[in-house]
Design a protein around this motif. Structure first.
Motif, PDB file in Angstrom:
ATOM      1  N   LEU A  61     -14.124 -13.324  38.446  1.00 42.42           N
ATOM      2  CA  LEU A  61     -13.826 -13.639  37.059  1.00 42.42           C
ATOM      3  C   LEU A  61     -15.103 -13.990  36.299  1.00 42.42           C
ATOM      4  CD1 LEU A  61     -11.217 -13.899  35.305  1.00 42.42           C
ATOM      5  CD2 LEU A  61     -11.408 -16.372  35.642  1.00 42.42           C
ATOM      6  N   GLY A  62     -15.298 -13.322  35.180  1.00 45.94           N
ATOM      7  CA  GLY A  62     -16.473 -13.598  34.372  1.00 45.94           C
ATOM      8  C   GLY A  62     -16.192 -13.337  32.905  1.00 45.94           C
ATOM      9  N   ARG A  63     -17.005 -13.950  32.028  1.00 46.53           N
ATOM     10  CA  ARG A  63     -16.798 -13.814  30.584  1.00 46.53           C
ATOM     11  C   ARG A  63     -17.816 -12.857  29.978  1.00 46.53           C
ATOM     12  NH1 ARG A  63     -13.906 -16.288  26.961  1.00 46.53           N
ATOM     13  NH2 ARG A  63     -13.405 -18.060  28.296  1.00 46.53           N
ATOM     14  N   GLY A  64     -17.270 -11.916  29.205  1.00 49.43           N
ATOM     15  CA  GLY A  64     -18.112 -10.984  28.478  1.00 49.43           C
ATOM     16  C   GLY A  64     -17.424 -10.577  27.193  1.00 49.43           C
ATOM     17  N   ILE A  65     -18.086  -9.720  26.439  1.00 53.29           N
ATOM     18  CA  ILE A  65     -17.509  -9.236  25.187  1.00 53.29           C
ATOM     19  C   ILE A  65     -16.310  -8.342  25.509  1.00 53.29           C
ATOM     20  CG2 ILE A  65     -17.952  -7.854  23.130  1.00 53.29           C
ATOM     21  CD1 ILE A  65     -20.875  -8.748  23.292  1.00 53.29           C
ATOM     22  N   ALA A  66     -15.185  -8.633  24.867  1.00 59.12           N
ATOM     23  CA  ALA A  66     -13.950  -7.897  25.148  1.00 59.12           C
ATOM     24  C   ALA A  66     -14.151  -6.402  24.937  1.00 59.12           C
ATOM     25  CB  ALA A  66     -12.826  -8.409  24.255  1.00 59.12           C
ATOM     26  N   ASN A  67     -13.615  -5.612  25.875  1.00 56.79           N
ATOM     27  CA  ASN A  67     -13.684  -4.163  25.714  1.00 56.79           C
ATOM     28  C   ASN A  67     -12.366  -3.529  26.159  1.00 56.79           C
ATOM     29  OD1 ASN A  67     -13.702  -3.965  28.519  1.00 56.79           O
ATOM     30  ND2 ASN A  67     -15.811  -3.248  28.656  1.00 56.79           N
ATOM     31  N   ARG A  68     -12.311  -2.238  26.046  1.00 57.02           N
ATOM     32  CA  ARG A  68     -11.055  -1.518  26.297  1.00 57.02           C
ATOM     33  C   ARG A  68     -10.577  -1.671  27.736  1.00 57.02           C
ATOM     34  NH1 ARG A  68     -10.298   4.235  27.098  1.00 57.02           N
ATOM     35  NH2 ARG A  68     -12.491   4.528  26.630  1.00 57.02           N
ATOM     36  N   ILE A  69     -11.468  -1.518  28.690  1.00 55.98           N
ATOM     37  CA  ILE A  69     -11.059  -1.591  30.096  1.00 55.98           C
ATOM     38  C   ILE A  69     -10.554  -2.987  30.443  1.00 55.98           C
ATOM     39  CG2 ILE A  69     -11.866  -1.432  32.483  1.00 55.98           C
ATOM     40  CD1 ILE A  69     -13.731   0.804  31.622  1.00 55.98           C
ATOM     41  N   ALA A  70     -11.280  -4.009  30.013  1.00 49.76           N
ATOM     42  CA  ALA A  70     -10.862  -5.384  30.303  1.00 49.76           C
ATOM     43  C   ALA A  70      -9.485  -5.671  29.714  1.00 49.76           C
ATOM     44  CB  ALA A  70     -11.889  -6.374  29.762  1.00 49.76           C
ATOM     45  N   GLU A  71      -9.230  -5.173  28.523  1.00 49.41           N
ATOM     46  CA  GLU A  71      -7.949  -5.434  27.871  1.00 49.41           C
ATOM     47  C   GLU A  71      -6.815  -4.626  28.510  1.00 49.41           C
ATOM     48  OE1 GLU A  71      -8.705  -4.634  23.767  1.00 49.41           O
ATOM     49  OE2 GLU A  71      -9.768  -6.525  23.439  1.00 49.41           O
ATOM     50  N   GLU A  72      -7.061  -3.373  28.804  1.00 46.26           N
ATOM     51  CA  GLU A  72      -6.009  -2.511  29.353  1.00 46.26           C
ATOM     52  C   GLU A  72      -5.631  -2.885  30.782  1.00 46.26           C
ATOM     53  OE1 GLU A  72      -7.107   1.475  26.689  1.00 46.26           O
ATOM     54  OE2 GLU A  72      -7.498   1.458  28.850  1.00 46.26           O
TER      55      GLU A  72
END
Length: 361
Positions: free
Chosen positions: A280-291
């Motif tokens: 688990l890590g924090r980064g700028i939200a992107n399509r893959i992370a959301e989907e």
């Protein structure tokens, strides 16, 4: 003065400001030496490096600064429960990620080989090279390693995401504790419970740890300027560790597009995800992370997921498909202002001093 704390005294630095040690080839000797030469503590994330590479980096840092600096390792550097990865599980992961590889027009990678922990060999190098400060995440080194560090005069710093982890670090004899709040960019370094259940905010965590732990506490997460430093110190922290703001500076080894993203509107939206590394890590939200947000059990264990996704990352960069790349960054990114590490350090010093001077009036 505000900068004369127990932490700055123990670390031998002028200002109790630590630069977050970035793993994954994001650290640089130039950034470490710039921060250390400016009176803070530069940090180099070395968990992906071989013992010989750590020796070379340590020698380069020593040549670039005569001030204290920090080398960081991961105590637990693999989540492999068995020596081998089952064909069935790998097949499931390939199926889950196949649409993204197809979109980029590249084949799915073959099953990665087993990963053997490198921490013990890396720790041997730390004891041999004797950096002024050795910090670590994802656990606690053995009593023998910590004892040797103390005997050699190496200051030790452990990372905690909960009060229980902080108590464990103090009981083991660690010198200082990083209170890593869930606002921070990068991986969540939890080691006693799951990262998902260890999401305490920085300013709450400082106070919880300060109540029960006697050794100095370093606040990390959601701090990028003098006001953040002043707030952390007011709540009982002895120092701060700043990651995202230094990662965005030109001296870091982050790519130009990564730095650009940290200063963009996209940085207003970050998320926690296991999609890209298995941890688990924090980064700028992107399509893959959301989907793939609700398919967290369908990923490979760390670091095999990192190896698997490296193929996709390389091609996504080549095709400039930025919504398929996970750019590490913390929640504080929208307030970033500086692109040079020396300017950031100077601003932090001045803002924090101004704040405390105002309190005296």
């Amino acid at each position: 003065m505000w900068y004369q704390t127990k932490a700055s005294e123990m670390l031998g630095i002028e200002y109790p400001v630590l630069q977050g040690p970035f793993g994954g080839n994001l650290s640089s000797v130039e950034l470490v030496s710039t921060v250390s030469n400016a009176g803070g503590l530069g940090g180099y994330g070395a968990y992906t490096l071989s013992p010989q590479e750590i020796i070379q980096i340590d020698q380069q840092i020593k040549a670039a600064t005569n001030k204290p600096y920090n080398i960081n390792l991961w105590v637990s550097d693999t989540d492999m429960q068995e020596d081998t990865l089952s064909d069935e599980r790998f097949k499931q992961v390939r199926t889950l990620f196949k649409p993204y590889f197809d979109e980029l027009g590249i084949p799915l990678p073959e099953k990665p080989p087993p990963f053997k922990s490198r921490f013990e060999n890396q720790a041997d190098v730390i004891l041999h090279q004797k950096p002024p400060v050795f910090s670590f995440m994802f656990g606690i080194p053995s009593a023998d390693i910590l004892e040797q560090c103390h005997r050699l005069g190496i200051v030790t710093i452990g990372a905690a995401t909960t009060l229980d982890e902080a108590i464990a670090l103090e009981s083991a004899g660690v010198d200082l504790i990083i209170a890593s709040g869930f606002e921070a960019g990068g991986h969540r370094p939890s080691f006693l419970a799951s990262a998902e259940s260890s999401t305490i905010g920085t300013f709450a965590l400082i106070q919880l740890i300060r109540e029960k732990v006697k050794i100095p506490v370093i606040a990390a997460g959601g701090i990028a300027n003098g006001k953040g430093v002043a707030a952390a110190l007011a709540l009982g922290a002895d120092a701060v560790q700043i990651g995202t703001a230094f990662l965005a500076c030109e001296e870091s080894n982050a790519t130009a597009i990564h730095k650009q993203m940290l200063f963009s509107e996209a940085a207003r939206h970050t998320t926690l995800s296991r999609s890209f590394t298995g941890r688990l890590g924090r980064g700028i939200a992107n399509r893959i992370a959301e989907e793939l947000m609700y398919t967290e059990n369908g990923f490979l264990p760390f670091p095999l997921q990192t190896q698997f996704m490296s193929h996709l990352r390389k091609e996504a960069i080549a095709q400039e498909k930025w919504d398929m790349i996970y750019f590490w960054g913390g929640q504080i990114a929208p307030v970033l202002k500086h692109t040079k590490a020396a300017d950031l350090m100077k601003s932090i010093q001045e803002e924090t001093t101004d704040y405390f001077d105002q309190q005296k009036k």
